[in-house]
Design a protein around this motif. Sequence first.
Motif, PDB file in Angstrom:
ATOM      1  N   GLU A   1     -24.118  73.383 -36.339  1.00  0.00           N
ATOM      2  CA  GLU A   1     -25.177  72.572 -36.703  1.00  0.00           C
ATOM      3  C   GLU A   1     -24.738  71.205 -37.349  1.00  0.00           C
ATOM      4  O   GLU A   1     -23.905  71.436 -38.409  1.00  0.00           O
ATOM      5  N   ASN A   2     -25.113  70.232 -36.691  1.00  0.00           N
ATOM      6  CA  ASN A   2     -24.757  68.887 -37.477  1.00  0.00           C
ATOM      7  C   ASN A   2     -23.384  68.637 -37.394  1.00  0.00           C
ATOM      8  O   ASN A   2     -22.750  68.042 -38.474  1.00  0.00           O
ATOM      9  N   THR A   3     -22.624  69.459 -36.615  1.00  0.00           N
ATOM     10  CA  THR A   3     -20.976  69.256 -36.687  1.00  0.00           C
ATOM     11  C   THR A   3     -20.485  68.328 -35.817  1.00  0.00           C
ATOM     12  O   THR A   3     -21.068  68.457 -34.285  1.00  0.00           O
ATOM     13  N   VAL A   4     -19.643  67.538 -35.915  1.00  0.00           N
ATOM     14  CA  VAL A   4     -18.950  66.809 -35.097  1.00  0.00           C
ATOM     15  C   VAL A   4     -17.678  67.366 -34.501  1.00  0.00           C
ATOM     16  O   VAL A   4     -17.709  67.360 -33.225  1.00  0.00           O
ATOM     17  N   SER A   5     -16.985  68.024 -35.581  1.00  0.00           N
ATOM     18  CA  SER A   5     -15.740  68.574 -34.954  1.00  0.00           C
ATOM     19  C   SER A   5     -15.219  69.686 -36.092  1.00  0.00           C
ATOM     20  O   SER A   5     -15.928  69.792 -37.315  1.00  0.00           O
ATOM     21  N   TYR A   6     -14.420  70.523 -35.828  1.00  0.00           N
ATOM     22  CA  TYR A   6     -13.994  71.558 -36.597  1.00  0.00           C
ATOM     23  C   TYR A   6     -12.507  71.854 -37.001  1.00  0.00           C
ATOM     24  O   TYR A   6     -11.963  71.342 -35.873  1.00  0.00           O
ATOM     25  N   ILE A   7     -12.005  72.096 -37.808  1.00  0.00           N
ATOM     26  CA  ILE A   7     -10.623  72.658 -38.023  1.00  0.00           C
ATOM     27  C   ILE A   7     -10.296  73.945 -38.698  1.00  0.00           C
ATOM     28  O   ILE A   7     -10.980  73.875 -39.693  1.00  0.00           O
ATOM     29  N   GLU A   8      -9.627  74.905 -37.867  1.00  0.00           N
ATOM     30  CA  GLU A   8      -9.530  76.132 -38.567  1.00  0.00           C
ATOM     31  C   GLU A   8      -7.913  76.223 -39.080  1.00  0.00           C
ATOM     32  O   GLU A   8      -7.118  75.494 -38.492  1.00  0.00           O
ATOM     33  N   ALA A   9      -7.849  76.471 -40.353  1.00  0.00           N
ATOM     34  CA  ALA A   9      -6.588  76.524 -41.052  1.00  0.00           C
ATOM     35  C   ALA A   9      -6.172  77.791 -41.629  1.00  0.00           C
ATOM     36  O   ALA A   9      -7.091  78.647 -42.170  1.00  0.00           O
ATOM     37  N   GLU A  10      -5.032  78.094 -41.991  1.00  0.00           N
ATOM     38  CA  GLU A  10      -4.473  79.143 -42.608  1.00  0.00           C
ATOM     39  C   GLU A  10      -3.668  78.685 -43.835  1.00  0.00           C
ATOM     40  O   GLU A  10      -2.747  77.787 -43.628  1.00  0.00           O
ATOM     41  N   VAL A  11      -4.106  79.070 -45.117  1.00  0.00           N
ATOM     42  CA  VAL A  11      -3.305  78.416 -46.498  1.00  0.00           C
ATOM     43  C   VAL A  11      -1.808  78.917 -46.300  1.00  0.00           C
ATOM     44  O   VAL A  11      -1.371  79.961 -46.127  1.00  0.00           O
ATOM     45  N   GLU A  12      -1.111  77.730 -46.477  1.00  0.00           N
ATOM     46  CA  GLU A  12       0.166  77.800 -46.625  1.00  0.00           C
ATOM     47  C   GLU A  12       0.760  77.378 -48.056  1.00  0.00           C
ATOM     48  O   GLU A  12       1.855  78.264 -48.501  1.00  0.00           O
ATOM     49  N   LYS A  13       0.006  76.554 -48.804  1.00  0.00           N
ATOM     50  CA  LYS A  13       0.613  76.237 -50.001  1.00  0.00           C
ATOM     51  C   LYS A  13      -0.673  76.110 -50.872  1.00  0.00           C
ATOM     52  O   LYS A  13      -1.858  75.654 -50.302  1.00  0.00           O
ATOM     53  N   GLU A  14      -0.456  76.306 -52.204  1.00  0.00           N
ATOM     54  CA  GLU A  14      -1.656  75.851 -53.098  1.00  0.00           C
ATOM     55  C   GLU A  14      -1.156  75.247 -54.498  1.00  0.00           C
ATOM     56  O   GLU A  14      -0.091  75.502 -54.776  1.00  0.00           O
ATOM     57  N   MET A  15      -1.884  74.212 -54.886  1.00  0.00           N
ATOM     58  CA  MET A  15      -1.495  73.585 -56.199  1.00  0.00           C
ATOM     59  C   MET A  15      -2.583  73.714 -57.295  1.00  0.00           C
ATOM     60  O   MET A  15      -3.631  73.290 -56.951  1.00  0.00           O
ATOM     61  N   ASP A  16      -2.374  74.369 -58.226  1.00  0.00           N
ATOM     62  CA  ASP A  16      -3.355  74.198 -59.540  1.00  0.00           C
ATOM     63  C   ASP A  16      -3.524  73.145 -60.016  1.00  0.00           C
ATOM     64  O   ASP A  16      -2.565  72.451 -60.608  1.00  0.00           O
ATOM     65  N   CYS A  17      -4.573  72.583 -59.997  1.00  0.00           N
ATOM     66  CA  CYS A  17      -4.886  71.193 -60.554  1.00  0.00           C
ATOM     67  C   CYS A  17      -5.946  71.531 -61.603  1.00  0.00           C
ATOM     68  O   CYS A  17      -6.987  70.426 -61.673  1.00  0.00           O
ATOM     69  N   GLY A  18      -6.098  72.363 -62.195  1.00  0.00           N
ATOM     70  CA  GLY A  18      -7.060  72.438 -63.484  1.00  0.00           C
ATOM     71  C   GLY A  18      -8.272  72.919 -63.214  1.00  0.00           C
ATOM     72  O   GLY A  18      -8.257  74.125 -62.776  1.00  0.00           O
ATOM     73  N   THR A  19      -9.365  72.031 -63.022  1.00  0.00           N
ATOM     74  CA  THR A  19     -10.474  72.599 -62.473  1.00  0.00           C
ATOM     75  C   THR A  19     -10.633  73.132 -61.099  1.00  0.00           C
ATOM     76  O   THR A  19     -11.449  73.583 -60.597  1.00  0.00           O
ATOM     77  N   HIS A  20      -9.499  72.318 -60.439  1.00  0.00           N
ATOM     78  CA  HIS A  20      -9.576  72.526 -58.851  1.00  0.00           C
ATOM     79  C   HIS A  20      -8.202  73.087 -58.263  1.00  0.00           C
ATOM     80  O   HIS A  20      -7.371  73.054 -59.159  1.00  0.00           O
ATOM     81  N   THR A  21      -8.414  73.722 -57.042  1.00  0.00           N
ATOM     82  CA  THR A  21      -7.069  73.823 -56.430  1.00  0.00           C
ATOM     83  C   THR A  21      -7.013  73.242 -55.132  1.00  0.00           C
ATOM     84  O   THR A  21      -8.078  73.175 -54.420  1.00  0.00           O
ATOM     85  N   ILE A  22      -5.798  72.479 -54.816  1.00  0.00           N
ATOM     86  CA  ILE A  22      -5.483  71.986 -53.590  1.00  0.00           C
ATOM     87  C   ILE A  22      -4.930  72.965 -52.726  1.00  0.00           C
ATOM     88  O   ILE A  22      -4.019  73.545 -52.962  1.00  0.00           O
ATOM     89  N   PHE A  23      -5.554  73.481 -51.686  1.00  0.00           N
ATOM     90  CA  PHE A  23      -5.060  74.318 -50.643  1.00  0.00           C
ATOM     91  C   PHE A  23      -4.564  73.467 -49.611  1.00  0.00           C
ATOM     92  O   PHE A  23      -5.053  72.704 -49.001  1.00  0.00           O
ATOM     93  N   VAL A  24      -3.349  73.863 -48.956  1.00  0.00           N
ATOM     94  CA  VAL A  24      -2.727  73.072 -47.870  1.00  0.00           C
ATOM     95  C   VAL A  24      -2.506  74.095 -46.851  1.00  0.00           C
ATOM     96  O   VAL A  24      -2.262  75.221 -47.117  1.00  0.00           O
TER      97      VAL A  24
END
Length: 229
Positions: free
Chosen positions: A107-130
């Motif tokens: 619903e209300n979606t233009v497109s989607y992307i499926e991903a599997e986590v390869e790396k992550e970076m601890d950024c304090g309050t947040h995590t960046i998942f690649v």
Amino acid sequence: MNSASLHKISYGLYVVTSGQDGKFNGQIANAMFQVTSNPATLAISINKENYTHELIKLSRKFVVSILSKATPMTFIGLFGFKSGRDVNKLQNVKTKTGITNVPIILENTVSYIEAEVEKEMDCGTHTIFVGKIVDCDLISDAEPMTYSYYQKVKGGKSPKTAPTYSKEEPAAVKNAAFRYTCSVCGYVYDEALGDPDNGIAPGTKFDDLPDSWTCPVCGADKAKFEKEN
Ligand code: FE
């Protein structure tokens, strides 16, 4: 430091879903970008307090659904201002599953992307998942929502857990006569704009809203609103 400078950064508006074994959740995210094209990878920034963060850590996969410009505030509110620990956000939303088995919002979606986590970076309050992109497709040819459109036209705010949260977000329309702020989620009812998603015409006075009207973002009732000076 002039934090207004940070408000000039462009973002989109996305639902990030994750989970496994029948436990799934989704949340609004605005910080997402493609990192590389070969192989295709994608980065998202997710608050550690969010249930979706927990599910990405567990399942090591996620789906980003890119929202259209016409997405109603109630839909954004469901994924942005409610916690998946309290409500099953996906219960009444049309989804499908693909390669990762994580729900893809239809619903209300233009497109989607499926991903599997390869790396992550601890950024304090947040995590960046690649994540490595394992599949993606178009759902509609509608225009994608930008964060700036969400803020300026829809009167939207960031929840406290967003990477872009700021106590001094730019006002939607500063020169409008009367504006009322939801004390729960920060949504601003602007009489000049009304609430067209819910049949309230522009120019409707706050006092003239039906008693059944609730905050289009978090569902709080009229009594939870405070008039802006
Ligand atoms: Fe609200």
